[in-house]
Motif scaffolding. Structure first.
Motif, PDB file in Angstrom:
ATOM      1  N   GLY A   1      -7.745  14.958  59.893  1.00 39.61           N
ATOM      2  CA  GLY A   1      -6.652  14.922  60.848  1.00 39.61           C
ATOM      3  C   GLY A   1      -6.892  15.789  62.068  1.00 39.61           C
ATOM      4  N   THR A   2      -5.906  15.759  62.957  1.00 37.22           N
ATOM      5  CA  THR A   2      -5.914  16.535  64.195  1.00 37.22           C
ATOM      6  C   THR A   2      -4.837  17.599  64.101  1.00 37.22           C
ATOM      7  N   PRO A   3      -5.185  18.879  64.328  1.00 38.94           N
ATOM      8  CA  PRO A   3      -4.171  19.932  64.218  1.00 38.94           C
ATOM      9  C   PRO A   3      -2.937  19.624  65.047  1.00 38.94           C
ATOM     10  N   GLY A   4      -1.767  19.799  64.411  1.00 37.77           N
ATOM     11  CA  GLY A   4      -0.498  19.578  65.090  1.00 37.77           C
ATOM     12  C   GLY A   4       0.009  18.159  65.046  1.00 37.77           C
ATOM     13  N   ILE A   5      -0.763  17.239  64.479  1.00 37.45           N
ATOM     14  CA  ILE A   5      -0.352  15.840  64.404  1.00 37.45           C
ATOM     15  C   ILE A   5      -0.310  15.421  62.934  1.00 37.45           C
ATOM     16  N   ALA A   6       0.829  14.927  62.482  1.00 40.14           N
ATOM     17  CA  ALA A   6       0.979  14.509  61.083  1.00 40.14           C
ATOM     18  C   ALA A   6       0.059  13.330  60.776  1.00 40.14           C
ATOM     19  N   TRP A   7      -0.370  13.270  59.528  1.00 38.45           N
ATOM     20  CA  TRP A   7      -1.274  12.210  59.115  1.00 38.45           C
ATOM     21  C   TRP A   7      -0.616  10.837  59.205  1.00 38.45           C
ATOM     22  N   GLY A   8      -1.440   9.859  59.559  1.00 40.83           N
ATOM     23  CA  GLY A   8      -1.070   8.467  59.455  1.00 40.83           C
ATOM     24  C   GLY A   8      -1.858   7.810  58.339  1.00 40.83           C
ATOM     25  N   PRO A   9      -1.833   6.482  58.250  1.00 44.63           N
ATOM     26  CA  PRO A   9      -2.549   5.777  57.178  1.00 44.63           C
ATOM     27  C   PRO A   9      -4.043   6.074  57.133  1.00 44.63           C
ATOM     28  N   ALA A  10      -4.691   6.220  58.288  1.00 42.82           N
ATOM     29  CA  ALA A  10      -6.137   6.455  58.297  1.00 42.82           C
ATOM     30  C   ALA A  10      -6.467   7.815  57.688  1.00 42.82           C
ATOM     31  N   GLU A  11      -5.687   8.833  58.018  1.00 43.79           N
ATOM     32  CA  GLU A  11      -5.925  10.169  57.475  1.00 43.79           C
ATOM     33  C   GLU A  11      -5.656  10.204  55.976  1.00 43.79           C
ATOM     34  N   ARG A  12      -4.608   9.542  55.548  1.00 43.60           N
ATOM     35  CA  ARG A  12      -4.311   9.505  54.115  1.00 43.60           C
ATOM     36  C   ARG A  12      -5.425   8.790  53.341  1.00 43.60           C
ATOM     37  N   ALA A  13      -5.954   7.714  53.936  1.00 42.11           N
ATOM     38  CA  ALA A  13      -7.059   7.002  53.302  1.00 42.11           C
ATOM     39  C   ALA A  13      -8.305   7.884  53.232  1.00 42.11           C
ATOM     40  N   ALA A  14      -8.552   8.652  54.275  1.00 43.02           N
ATOM     41  CA  ALA A  14      -9.698   9.559  54.273  1.00 43.02           C
ATOM     42  C   ALA A  14      -9.529  10.646  53.215  1.00 43.02           C
ATOM     43  N   TRP A  15      -8.299  11.140  53.071  1.00 40.89           N
ATOM     44  CA  TRP A  15      -8.022  12.144  52.036  1.00 40.89           C
ATOM     45  C   TRP A  15      -8.260  11.554  50.646  1.00 40.89           C
ATOM     46  N   LEU A  16      -7.749  10.348  50.415  1.00 46.60           N
ATOM     47  CA  LEU A  16      -7.901   9.722  49.103  1.00 46.60           C
ATOM     48  C   LEU A  16      -9.370   9.495  48.775  1.00 46.60           C
ATOM     49  N   ASP A  17     -10.156   9.156  49.772  1.00 50.35           N
ATOM     50  CA  ASP A  17     -11.576   8.896  49.553  1.00 50.35           C
ATOM     51  C   ASP A  17     -12.317  10.148  49.087  1.00 50.35           C
ATOM     52  N   ARG A  18     -11.774  11.316  49.398  1.00 53.03           N
ATOM     53  CA  ARG A  18     -12.401  12.588  48.996  1.00 53.03           C
ATOM     54  C   ARG A  18     -12.099  12.960  47.548  1.00 53.03           C
ATOM     55  N   GLN A  19     -11.126  12.319  46.921  1.00 52.57           N
ATOM     56  CA  GLN A  19     -10.697  12.723  45.585  1.00 52.57           C
ATOM     57  C   GLN A  19     -11.569  12.077  44.518  1.00 52.57           C
ATOM     58  N   LYS A  20     -12.168  12.891  43.680  1.00 54.44           N
ATOM     59  CA  LYS A  20     -13.081  12.412  42.643  1.00 54.44           C
ATOM     60  C   LYS A  20     -12.593  12.834  41.257  1.00 54.44           C
ATOM     61  N   VAL A  21     -12.874  12.013  40.264  1.00 49.45           N
ATOM     62  CA  VAL A  21     -12.532  12.349  38.882  1.00 49.45           C
ATOM     63  C   VAL A  21     -13.438  13.481  38.410  1.00 49.45           C
ATOM     64  N   LEU A  22     -12.814  14.562  37.931  1.00 50.06           N
ATOM     65  CA  LEU A  22     -13.545  15.752  37.498  1.00 50.06           C
ATOM     66  C   LEU A  22     -13.344  16.066  36.016  1.00 50.06           C
ATOM     67  N   ARG A  23     -12.350  15.455  35.386  1.00 50.41           N
ATOM     68  CA  ARG A  23     -12.125  15.654  33.958  1.00 50.41           C
ATOM     69  C   ARG A  23     -11.313  14.475  33.438  1.00 50.41           C
ATOM     70  N   SER A  24     -11.145  14.401  32.134  1.00 50.96           N
ATOM     71  CA  SER A  24     -10.586  13.210  31.506  1.00 50.96           C
ATOM     72  C   SER A  24      -9.210  13.473  30.883  1.00 50.96           C
ATOM     73  N   TYR A  25      -8.230  12.744  31.325  1.00 58.75           N
ATOM     74  CA  TYR A  25      -6.892  12.773  30.729  1.00 58.75           C
ATOM     75  C   TYR A  25      -6.956  12.304  29.276  1.00 58.75           C
ATOM     76  N   ALA A  26      -7.736  11.251  29.039  1.00 54.51           N
ATOM     77  CA  ALA A  26      -7.839  10.726  27.673  1.00 54.51           C
ATOM     78  C   ALA A  26      -8.458  11.747  26.727  1.00 54.51           C
ATOM     79  N   ASP A  27      -9.546  12.378  27.166  1.00 53.37           N
ATOM     80  CA  ASP A  27     -10.241  13.322  26.292  1.00 53.37           C
ATOM     81  C   ASP A  27      -9.469  14.623  26.108  1.00 53.37           C
ATOM     82  N   ASP A  28      -8.863  15.120  27.176  1.00 50.07           N
ATOM     83  CA  ASP A  28      -8.244  16.446  27.144  1.00 50.07           C
ATOM     84  C   ASP A  28      -6.805  16.426  26.641  1.00 50.07           C
ATOM     85  N   VAL A  29      -6.097  15.344  26.921  1.00 54.99           N
ATOM     86  CA  VAL A  29      -4.659  15.320  26.651  1.00 54.99           C
ATOM     87  C   VAL A  29      -4.302  14.288  25.582  1.00 54.99           C
ATOM     88  N   LEU A  30      -4.660  13.028  25.809  1.00 52.70           N
ATOM     89  CA  LEU A  30      -4.265  11.989  24.861  1.00 52.70           C
ATOM     90  C   LEU A  30      -4.859  12.227  23.482  1.00 52.70           C
TER      91      LEU A  30
END
Length: 304
Positions: free
Chosen positions: A10-39
């Protein structure tokens, strides 16, 4: 004072739009397992409790089942105790503390309370060690009617049938170093606001309800946890994370006004725990044990 570097999206001082949210989501990676740790830890509990699937997060291409564990001998004459964890998926001891309580201590209260535990409200965020959900929404600001967060809406529906009968709700959280290195800078960037660094409290603390404070209850929980791990001191301004300290380790927020999980019912006794797992004076095992101690102390106080 060093000026923090701009958040990489994003750009400082400007709220995110769809492109910024998509860029943020693209950075998120699976690091541990809900099934293994919790279920995998929920499954054996079926022998002693009722395990109910109260919802399912639809985050294509994946779907995450949401489970609550409740007393098998539910008795409408008894008070209801609600324990929640993992509203913020990265706050590990909230999830594992809730599970450890079920495994080790919940049986102590059989026949005294109707217990319901939702140990991992945000499994997508748990797997990615993140505060937000897939839509870059903080579930713990979303516990209100017409919630934009699937996680919050599912819990609201779960508690609706007994919402008026809940005596105690304890919501298990952590405050971590990544609050300052990642999550608060991301929040400021998302909303187009200026990020102002703050101080991370070293130790355990509680968040009481400023609209309906229960100081003796909060103090009883702090006293029990102090036997397990250290309590966060106030800073030079007599505050913890910018809020006045009313007694050692206790601050207050308007829980329902802010849409916090601990305000999802009108329980007489409500609190949010905050453990500090990054402290050099605490271990993961201590953090989990502190959550268990807090739950037990809260139940025992509420019953007396």
């Amino acid at each position: 004072m060093t000026t923090p570097a701009p958040y990489p999206i994003g750009t400082p001082g400007i709220a995110w739009g769809p492109a910024e949210r998509a860029a943020w989501l693209d950075r998120q990676k699976v690091l541990r397992s809900y099934a293994d740790d919790v279920l995998s830890r929920i499954e054996p509990l079926r022998a002693r409790f009722d395990v109910v699937e109260y919802g399912r997060l639809d985050y294509p291409p994946h779907s995450y089942p949401l489970f609550a564990i409740r007393s098998g001998d539910w008795n409408d004459a008894l008070p209801v105790v609600l324990v929640t964890g993992g509203v913020h998926g990265y706050e590990t001891s909230g999830v594992h503390g809730a599970l450890q309580f079920l495994e080790q201590r919940a049986a102590d209260y059989a026949g005294k309370i109707n217990l319901i535990v939702a140990p991992c409200i945000s499994p997508w965020a748990y797997e990615r060690i993140h505060r937000w959900n897939r839509d870059a929404i903080d579930p713990n600001r979303s516990f209100r009617a017409d919630s934009p967060a699937q996680e919050a809406a599912a819990l609201i529906d779960l508690v609706a049938p007994f919402r008026e009968r809940v005596l105690l709700h304890i919501d298990l959280h952590e405050t971590t170093d990544t609050d300052e290195s990642e999550f608060r800078p991301a929040l400021a960037a998302r909303d187009g606001e200026h990020y102002v660094p703050d101080e991370i409290p070293d130790g355990f603390y509680l968040v009481d309800d400023s609209e309906h404070p229960q100081p003796e209850f909060q103090d009883a929980v702090i006293a029990a946890v102090a036997q397990v791990t250290h309590i966060a001191p106030a800073d030079a301004n007599g505050e913890i994370i910018g809020s006045k300290v009313f007694s050692p380790g206790v601050i207050r927020y308007p829980l329902q006004k802010l849409g916090l999980c601990a305000g999802v019912t009108d329980a007489r006794y409500r609190t949010t725990t905050e453990v500090y797992p990054d402290s050099p004076k605490a271990t993961p095992e201590q953090c989990n044990a502190a959550q268990v101690a807090a739950v037990c102390a809260a139940i025992e106080y509420a019953l007396t």
